[in-house]
Every structure is written in structure tokens, then in C-alpha cells.
Design a protein around this motif. Structure first.
Motif, PDB file in Angstrom:
ATOM      1  N   ILE A  57       0.835  -1.198   0.000  1.00 52.95           N
ATOM      2  CA  ILE A  57       0.000   0.000   0.000  1.00 52.95           C
ATOM      3  C   ILE A  57       0.877   1.257   0.000  1.00 52.95           C
ATOM      4  O   ILE A  57       0.580   2.245  -0.678  1.00 52.95           O
ATOM      5  CB  ILE A  57      -0.950  -0.017   1.217  1.00 52.95           C
ATOM      6  N   SER A  58       1.968   1.216   0.764  1.00 49.71           N
ATOM      7  CA  SER A  58       2.900   2.347   0.782  1.00 49.71           C
ATOM      8  C   SER A  58       3.445   2.622  -0.603  1.00 49.71           C
ATOM      9  O   SER A  58       3.561   3.781  -1.027  1.00 49.71           O
ATOM     10  CB  SER A  58       4.065   2.056   1.744  1.00 49.71           C
ATOM     11  N   GLU A  59       3.809   1.564  -1.325  1.00 51.30           N
ATOM     12  CA  GLU A  59       4.353   1.714  -2.673  1.00 51.30           C
ATOM     13  C   GLU A  59       3.336   2.347  -3.620  1.00 51.30           C
ATOM     14  O   GLU A  59       3.702   3.072  -4.544  1.00 51.30           O
ATOM     15  CB  GLU A  59       4.786   0.347  -3.221  1.00 51.30           C
ATOM     16  N   ASN A  60       2.051   2.075  -3.376  1.00 56.56           N
ATOM     17  CA  ASN A  60       1.013   2.636  -4.235  1.00 56.56           C
ATOM     18  C   ASN A  60       0.671   4.078  -3.869  1.00 56.56           C
ATOM     19  O   ASN A  60       0.364   4.893  -4.747  1.00 56.56           O
ATOM     20  CB  ASN A  60      -0.262   1.773  -4.152  1.00 56.56           C
ATOM     21  N   LEU A  61       0.719   4.392  -2.571  1.00 57.03           N
ATOM     22  CA  LEU A  61       0.348   5.732  -2.121  1.00 57.03           C
ATOM     23  C   LEU A  61       1.488   6.740  -2.246  1.00 57.03           C
ATOM     24  O   LEU A  61       1.252   7.933  -2.447  1.00 57.03           O
ATOM     25  CB  LEU A  61      -0.123   5.691  -0.666  1.00 57.03           C
ATOM     26  N   ALA A  62       2.737   6.266  -2.116  1.00 58.67           N
ATOM     27  CA  ALA A  62       3.892   7.175  -2.126  1.00 58.67           C
ATOM     28  C   ALA A  62       3.986   8.010  -3.396  1.00 58.67           C
ATOM     29  O   ALA A  62       4.193   9.229  -3.319  1.00 58.67           O
ATOM     30  CB  ALA A  62       5.182   6.389  -1.895  1.00 58.67           C
ATOM     31  N   PRO A  63       3.836   7.423  -4.589  1.00 54.07           N
ATOM     32  CA  PRO A  63       3.903   8.252  -5.804  1.00 54.07           C
ATOM     33  C   PRO A  63       2.800   9.306  -5.858  1.00 54.07           C
ATOM     34  O   PRO A  63       3.019  10.413  -6.357  1.00 54.07           O
ATOM     35  CB  PRO A  63       3.746   7.225  -6.939  1.00 54.07           C
ATOM     36  N   VAL A  64       1.631   8.954  -5.338  1.00 57.76           N
ATOM     37  CA  VAL A  64       0.515   9.909  -5.295  1.00 57.76           C
ATOM     38  C   VAL A  64       0.873  11.088  -4.393  1.00 57.76           C
ATOM     39  O   VAL A  64       0.671  12.252  -4.746  1.00 57.76           O
ATOM     40  CB  VAL A  64      -0.766   9.218  -4.785  1.00 57.76           C
ATOM     41  N   ALA A  65       1.428  10.763  -3.215  1.00 57.17           N
ATOM     42  CA  ALA A  65       1.835  11.818  -2.272  1.00 57.17           C
ATOM     43  C   ALA A  65       2.950  12.671  -2.866  1.00 57.17           C
ATOM     44  O   ALA A  65       2.968  13.891  -2.690  1.00 57.17           O
ATOM     45  CB  ALA A  65       2.288  11.184  -0.958  1.00 57.17           C
ATOM     46  N   GLU A  66       3.881  12.047  -3.583  1.00 57.02           N
ATOM     47  CA  GLU A  66       4.968  12.800  -4.221  1.00 57.02           C
ATOM     48  C   GLU A  66       4.435  13.798  -5.242  1.00 57.02           C
ATOM     49  O   GLU A  66       4.916  14.934  -5.337  1.00 57.02           O
ATOM     50  CB  GLU A  66       5.947  11.839  -4.908  1.00 57.02           C
ATOM     51  N   ASP A  67       3.450  13.380  -6.021  1.00 56.59           N
ATOM     52  CA  ASP A  67       2.857  14.279  -7.014  1.00 56.59           C
ATOM     53  C   ASP A  67       2.262  15.521  -6.341  1.00 56.59           C
ATOM     54  O   ASP A  67       2.420  16.645  -6.825  1.00 56.59           O
ATOM     55  CB  ASP A  67       1.762  13.555  -7.800  1.00 56.59           C
ATOM     56  N   LEU A  68       1.599  15.305  -5.213  1.00 54.32           N
ATOM     57  CA  LEU A  68       1.008  16.425  -4.477  1.00 54.32           C
ATOM     58  C   LEU A  68       2.089  17.315  -3.871  1.00 54.32           C
ATOM     59  O   LEU A  68       1.977  18.544  -3.875  1.00 54.32           O
ATOM     60  CB  LEU A  68       0.080  15.903  -3.379  1.00 54.32           C
ATOM     61  N   GLU A  99       3.562   9.989   9.285  1.00 55.58           N
ATOM     62  CA  GLU A  99       4.115   8.652   9.054  1.00 55.58           C
ATOM     63  C   GLU A  99       4.182   8.329   7.567  1.00 55.58           C
ATOM     64  O   GLU A  99       5.183   7.791   7.084  1.00 55.58           O
ATOM     65  CB  GLU A  99       3.276   7.600   9.774  1.00 55.58           C
ATOM     66  N   LEU A 100       3.136   8.672   6.842  1.00 55.66           N
ATOM     67  CA  LEU A 100       3.132   8.420   5.400  1.00 55.66           C
ATOM     68  C   LEU A 100       4.207   9.240   4.701  1.00 55.66           C
ATOM     69  O   LEU A 100       4.940   8.733   3.842  1.00 55.66           O
ATOM     70  CB  LEU A 100       1.754   8.753   4.814  1.00 55.66           C
ATOM     71  N   PHE A 101       4.361  10.498   5.091  1.00 51.25           N
ATOM     72  CA  PHE A 101       5.374  11.352   4.462  1.00 51.25           C
ATOM     73  C   PHE A 101       6.788  10.908   4.832  1.00 51.25           C
ATOM     74  O   PHE A 101       7.735  11.174   4.084  1.00 51.25           O
ATOM     75  CB  PHE A 101       5.157  12.807   4.862  1.00 51.25           C
ATOM     76  N   THR A 102       6.962  10.260   5.976  1.00 53.58           N
ATOM     77  CA  THR A 102       8.270   9.717   6.332  1.00 53.58           C
ATOM     78  C   THR A 102       8.675   8.625   5.341  1.00 53.58           C
ATOM     79  O   THR A 102       9.838   8.548   4.916  1.00 53.58           O
ATOM     80  CB  THR A 102       8.257   9.145   7.760  1.00 53.58           C
ATOM     81  N   ILE A 103       7.723   7.810   4.954  1.00 47.52           N
ATOM     82  CA  ILE A 103       7.979   6.762   3.965  1.00 47.52           C
ATOM     83  C   ILE A 103       8.282   7.385   2.603  1.00 47.52           C
ATOM     84  O   ILE A 103       9.192   6.951   1.888  1.00 47.52           O
ATOM     85  CB  ILE A 103       6.768   5.807   3.868  1.00 47.52           C
TER      86      ILE A 103
END
Length: 202
Positions: free
Chosen positions: A39-50, A84-88
Motif C-alpha cells: 500500500i505504501s508503494e502505491n500511495l507514495a507516488p501519489v503523495a509525491e505528485d502532491l 508517518e506516510l510522508f516519512t515513507i
């Protein structure tokens, strides 16, 4: 500036005295299943775009969920807030930043963008109570610059540390003041310039 003083400068930036805010939330699903990593691998690129277009402070879990087309409670199930998500996310960006500092020039638009993204996120995480294990975990470009100075410029490890921390402090200070790094001088030139100063003063 003595190497110990430079180390203290970066340590003060990478370690915050204020402890992180405690949260009553707990993970609802067993972390050992490996699903959370996926799930982290899927959400991280989305967070990076933002993050490429917005400050970490301005992004909410709901924003990430909307862009990822999932319910915001789904993210809250796996992560204790956006810190926590942004740390990843920071760990992913840091791997690329270290490689760029070791292999590429900071004058290219893509490398400058990566460095800005990493610095902004690292400083926000520190401000929100995250304690990094080491200075290089918070500012990975320093590690890449040390490796490059040793391998390409023939410096001793101690000389490379002094040069990398000096260049790093200039870049970080510039970022805090701007806040945006827009380098017109290549990393090779910066490292080479300070490396010559160190060797001249031996």
C-alpha cells in the motif's frame, strides 16, 4: 568552519528536541502481512505528485485519498497520520537524492526539483517531531557528496566530509531563506572549489 561545528549544525537540523505528538491511533491490521508495504508503494507516488506542487503542511490525508481514489479512512487504517506516510515518501525521495548527489549535476532541472522536494519534506518532518537516525538520513545529498569527493576528487574521507558539510550548509541555508534551491553552479564546481581550499590550507 571546523568539521565538528558543521556536524553540530546538521545534527541540530536533523534532531528536534520537541518529541513528536502522541497519537491514540493504532494499526488495525497486522503489519507483518506485507500488505502495508504494498500500500505504501502505491500511495507514495501519489503523495509525491502532491508534494511537487504543494507544501506538506497544506496537504491532507483526504487530498491523498482523493488523488489515489480511495476512502480517507482506508489510509488512516494503515498510517498514523500524514507524518508517518510522508516519512515513507521521504525515504523514497532520499534514495534518489543521494544518487543524484553522487552521479549527477545539481544544475539540471530534474535534480534541482528533487533536491527541493527532499529538503522541504525533511525540514517539515523535523518540525513535526520526526527524529532521523543520522544526519545523512535527513540530508542524503551529503552522503552522496562525500562519496563523490573521495572517488572523483581524490580527497581523504575527512576532507570529503568537511567539503560536503560546507556545501550542504550553503545549500540548506539558501533553501531556508528562499525557500528554493536554484543552483547555477554545478556540484562538481562547488566540491572542487572547497576541495582546493582544503588542500591549499594543509
Amino acid at each position: 568552519m571546523p568539521i565538528d561545528a558543521l556536524r553540530r549544525f546538521f545534527r541540530s537540523m536533523s534532531e528536534k528536541e520537541n518529541p513528536p505528538k502522541k497519537s491514540g491511533k493504532k494499526y488495525l491490521i497486522d503489519d507483518r502481512t506485507g500488505e502495508r508495504a504494498e500500500i505504501s508503494e502505491n500511495l507514495a507516488p501519489v503523495a509525491e505528485d502532491l508534494l511537487a506542487k504543494n507544501s506538506p503542511a497544506d496537504i491532507t490525508i483526504r487530498d491523498i485519498a482523493a488523488k489515489a481514489t480511495v476512502h480517507h479512512r482506508f489510509i488512516s487504517t494503515w498510517f498514523v497520520g500524514k507524518v508517518e506516510l510522508f516519512t515513507i515518501v521521504h525515504q523514497r525521495i532520499s534514495q534518489r537524492t543521494r544518487t543524484l548527489a553522487r552521479n549527477a549535476s545539481l544544475t539540471t532541472p530534474s535534480s534541482v526539483a528533487e533536491l527541493n522536494l527532499q529538503l522541504g519534506l525533511a525540514l517539515w518532518l523535523i518540525q513535526n517531531g520526526v527524529k532521523f537516525k543520522s544526519i545523512e538520513d535527513a540530508f542524503p545529498a551529503i552522503g552522496g557528496a562525500i562519496e563523490r569527493s573521495v572517488q572523483e576528487l581524490g580527497m581523504s574521507h575527512k576532507e570529503a566530509e568537511i567539503v560536503a558539510y560546507t556545501v550542504g550548509s550553503l545549500v540548506l541555508s539558501n533553501f531556508i531563506l528562499q525557500p528554493h534551491v536554484a543552483s547555477t553552479t554545478s556540484l562538481e564546481e562547488l566540491l572542487g572549489h572547497y576541495g582546493k581550499l582544503i588542500q591549499k590550507n594543509k
